[in-house]
Design an enzyme around this catalytic site. Structure first.
Site, PDB file in Angstrom:
ATOM      1  N   HIS A 150       0.802  -1.233   0.000  1.00 20.69           N
ATOM      2  CA  HIS A 150       0.000   0.000   0.000  1.00 20.69           C
ATOM      3  C   HIS A 150       0.831   1.277   0.000  1.00 20.69           C
ATOM      4  O   HIS A 150       0.294   2.369  -0.056  1.00 20.69           O
ATOM      5  CB  HIS A 150      -0.952   0.021   1.202  1.00 20.69           C
TER       6      HIS A 150
HETATM    7  C1  UD1 Z   1      -2.293   5.631   5.768  1.00 16.56           C
HETATM    8  C2  UD1 Z   1      -1.017   6.086   6.487  1.00 16.56           C
HETATM    9  C3  UD1 Z   1       0.032   5.000   6.399  1.00 16.56           C
HETATM   10  C4  UD1 Z   1      -0.517   3.672   6.891  1.00 16.56           C
HETATM   11  C5  UD1 Z   1      -1.784   3.342   6.101  1.00 16.56           C
HETATM   12  C6  UD1 Z   1      -2.407   2.050   6.547  1.00 16.56           C
HETATM   13  C7  UD1 Z   1      -0.519   8.489   6.406  1.00 16.56           C
HETATM   14  C8  UD1 Z   1       0.374   9.503   5.802  1.00 16.56           C
HETATM   15  N1  UD1 Z   1      -0.450   7.260   5.851  1.00 16.56           N
HETATM   16  O1  UD1 Z   1      -1.964   5.475   4.389  1.00 16.56           O
HETATM   17  O2  UD1 Z   1       1.126   5.360   7.216  1.00 16.56           O
HETATM   18  O3  UD1 Z   1       0.454   2.684   6.710  1.00 16.56           O
HETATM   19  O4  UD1 Z   1      -2.723   4.405   6.307  1.00 16.56           O
HETATM   20  O5  UD1 Z   1      -3.532   1.729   5.796  1.00 16.56           O
HETATM   21  O6  UD1 Z   1      -1.212   8.791   7.335  1.00 16.56           O
HETATM   22  N2  UD1 Z   1      -9.298   5.135   1.317  1.00 16.56           N
HETATM   23  C9  UD1 Z   1     -10.510   4.508   1.242  1.00 16.56           C
HETATM   24  N3  UD1 Z   1     -11.151   4.173   2.392  1.00 16.56           N
HETATM   25  C10 UD1 Z   1     -10.638   4.441   3.632  1.00 16.56           C
HETATM   26  C11 UD1 Z   1      -9.400   5.091   3.694  1.00 16.56           C
HETATM   27  C12 UD1 Z   1      -8.735   5.433   2.550  1.00 16.56           C
HETATM   28  O7  UD1 Z   1     -11.013   4.242   0.150  1.00 16.56           O
HETATM   29  O8  UD1 Z   1     -11.287   4.106   4.641  1.00 16.56           O
HETATM   30  C13 UD1 Z   1      -8.578   5.470   0.070  1.00 16.56           C
HETATM   31  C14 UD1 Z   1      -8.800   6.901  -0.381  1.00 16.56           C
HETATM   32  O9  UD1 Z   1      -8.858   6.920  -1.753  1.00 16.56           O
HETATM   33  C15 UD1 Z   1      -7.532   7.600   0.068  1.00 16.56           C
HETATM   34  C16 UD1 Z   1      -6.490   6.499  -0.049  1.00 16.56           C
HETATM   35  O10 UD1 Z   1      -7.174   5.293   0.272  1.00 16.56           O
HETATM   36  O11 UD1 Z   1      -7.250   8.722  -0.716  1.00 16.56           O
HETATM   37  C17 UD1 Z   1      -5.321   6.673   0.875  1.00 16.56           C
HETATM   38  O12 UD1 Z   1      -5.774   6.846   2.236  1.00 16.56           O
HETATM   39  P1  UD1 Z   1      -4.882   7.703   3.277  1.00 16.56           P
HETATM   40  O13 UD1 Z   1      -5.476   7.645   4.633  1.00 16.56           O
HETATM   41  O14 UD1 Z   1      -4.633   9.063   2.698  1.00 16.56           O
HETATM   42  O15 UD1 Z   1      -3.488   6.989   3.257  1.00 16.56           O
HETATM   43  P2  UD1 Z   1      -3.117   5.441   3.288  1.00 16.56           P
HETATM   44  O16 UD1 Z   1      -2.465   5.105   2.000  1.00 16.56           O
HETATM   45  O17 UD1 Z   1      -4.254   4.596   3.749  1.00 16.56           O
END
Ligand code: UD1
Length: 363
Positions: free
Chosen positions: A207
């Site tokens: 991820h």
């Molecule tokens: C975040 C953390 C990372 C952690 C990871 C675990 C930061 C900078 N990154 O990364 O350290 O290892 O979580 O999962 O805080 N999305 C969904 N549903 C959700 C959440 C996210 O669809 O419930 C999608 C969205 O399109 C979003 C993307 O995933 O833009 C990324 O989510 P985000 O929380 O920004 O970062 P992660 O890659 O999950």
């Protein structure tokens, strides 16, 4: 005393669960203090959040900021604005943050600027890689925290080298491993997905933006994982970020794509697996405790103890290197390993004891 405990994203929930539990036990024993659980809503899908609360028995958050996704600045700013209002209304003495996600950074800065003491659980981890948003979050949070709770002595040493006063550094162990040890029997009792036999499949997770946002990079990694898929099923629970790049790729028929799994299902899956290939931080620690060989597809790790004494091996993202390392694990199995000191299921108790009884020095 009033404590606010913050959870924001999936890897936070396993760290917060034993802390809530330890606080609750002290309250039942007659100690007078208040705890509020705040969920920032950084992760919000049922499979990324609610299922974890259910599996881990975490009480409903008292407050959900529902900030959702966005750029780093948008997400961090939204948490800060909403959390400032919570702090002003609740007037806590301490804000306790865990891990290294954007919510960790946002809530620690907000609290500190309001004169509220900050405790950081999982302090001192360093990858020395400033291209990782998590490294920036870790450095900034640690720089302003009043109590820094570390998972191992290497992390405590990092803090000392950065000039953090000894009185603020507390080597307590690993709250995520508290949760693992508490849940392991239940997780292992769950049936495996159909067609899988214990020790005859591998688990893959990816991820990190550097690995998954560019479909060409992702294709190279998946191609390398093909050497494992040639021999056994590879179960691949796909993070929402990764799903966006996966659509365009042709996948090995033995790669079993799955939705994100709940905590217990994933723990059971990993515990029974032959090997894990990952770019996660926490999974490096979980496999070390489970004794399952782990190949970490990143150029560095903030958790070097898992490589020094655990089952983890850093293999980078070069497909040829991944292939060679994977074949070595398949042919030779696990190497000798140990569980790090104080990863014994009692880290959260130690933290709550320090907070309630130890009065770490503030500054
Ligand atoms: C975040 C953390 C990372 C952690 C990871 C675990 C930061 C900078 N990154 O990364 O350290 O290892 O979580 O999962 O805080 N999305 C969904 N549903 C959700 C959440 C996210 O669809 O419930 C999608 C969205 O399109 C979003 C993307 O995933 O833009 C990324 O989510 P985000 O929380 O920004 O970062 P992660 O890659 O999950």
């Amino acid at each position: 005393m009033k404590y606010i405990l913050v959870a924001g994203a999936r890897p936070n929930f396993m760290k917060v669960a034993p802390l809530m539990d330890a606080f609750t036990r002290r309250k039942s024993a007659g100690d007078g203090f208040a705890v509020r659980l705040v969920h920032t809503g950084q992760h919000y899908d049922r499979k990324m959040s609610d299922d974890f609360f259910a599996d881990l028995g975490i009480p409903e958050p008292d407050i959900n900021l529902a900030v959702g996704s966005g750029t780093h600045a948008e997400q961090t700013a939204r948490v800060m604005i909403a959390f400032e209002q919570v702090c002003q209304a609740e007037c806590p003495d301490w804000v306790i943050v865990v891990g290294d996600v954007n919510s960790t950074l946002a809530c620690s800065i907000t609290a500190k600027k309001l004169g509220i003491r900050v405790g950081h659980v999982e302090a001192g981890l360093r990858s020395r890689d400033m291209s990782m948003p998590e490294e920036i979050n870790r450095l900034c949070t640690d720089a302003i925290s009043d109590a820094l709770f570390t998972t191992d002595e290497l992390a405590s040493d990092n803090l000392r080298r950065e000039g953090v006063p000894e009185s603020r550094v507390h080597f307590v162990g690993n709250t995520m491993i508290d949760t693992l040890l508490r849940c392991l029997d239940r997780a292992c009792a769950r049936p495996l997905p159909s067609g899988l036999e214990a020790k005859r499949y591998a688990v893959l997770t990816l991820h990190r933006p550097q690995n998954v946002d560019d479909p060409c990079v992702l294709a190279g990694i998946l191609d390398a994982v093909g050497v494992v898929a040639d021999r056994m099923p590879v179960v691949f629970p796909v993070h929402p970020r990764t799903a966006k790049s996966l659509d365009t790729l042709r996948l090995h028929p033995n790669l079993r794509i799955a939705e994100p799994l709940s905590y217990l299902s994933f723990l059971g899956l990993v515990a029974h697996s032959r090997m894990v290939l990952t770019d996660s931080g926490g999974i490096q620690e979980e496999t070390t405790v489970l004794g399952v060989p782990c190949l970490t597809m990143r150029p560095n790790t903030e958790r070097p103890i898992t490589c020094e004494i655990g089952t983890n091996r850093l293999v980078g993202t070069d497909p040829q290197r991944i292939r060679e390392a994977a074949l070595a694990v398949l042919d030779n199995g696990s190497r000798p390993h140990r569980v790090p000191e104080k990863w014994d299921g009692h880290a959260a108790e130690r933290i709550v004891e320090i907070l309630l009884d130890g009065h770490p020095v503030s500054g």
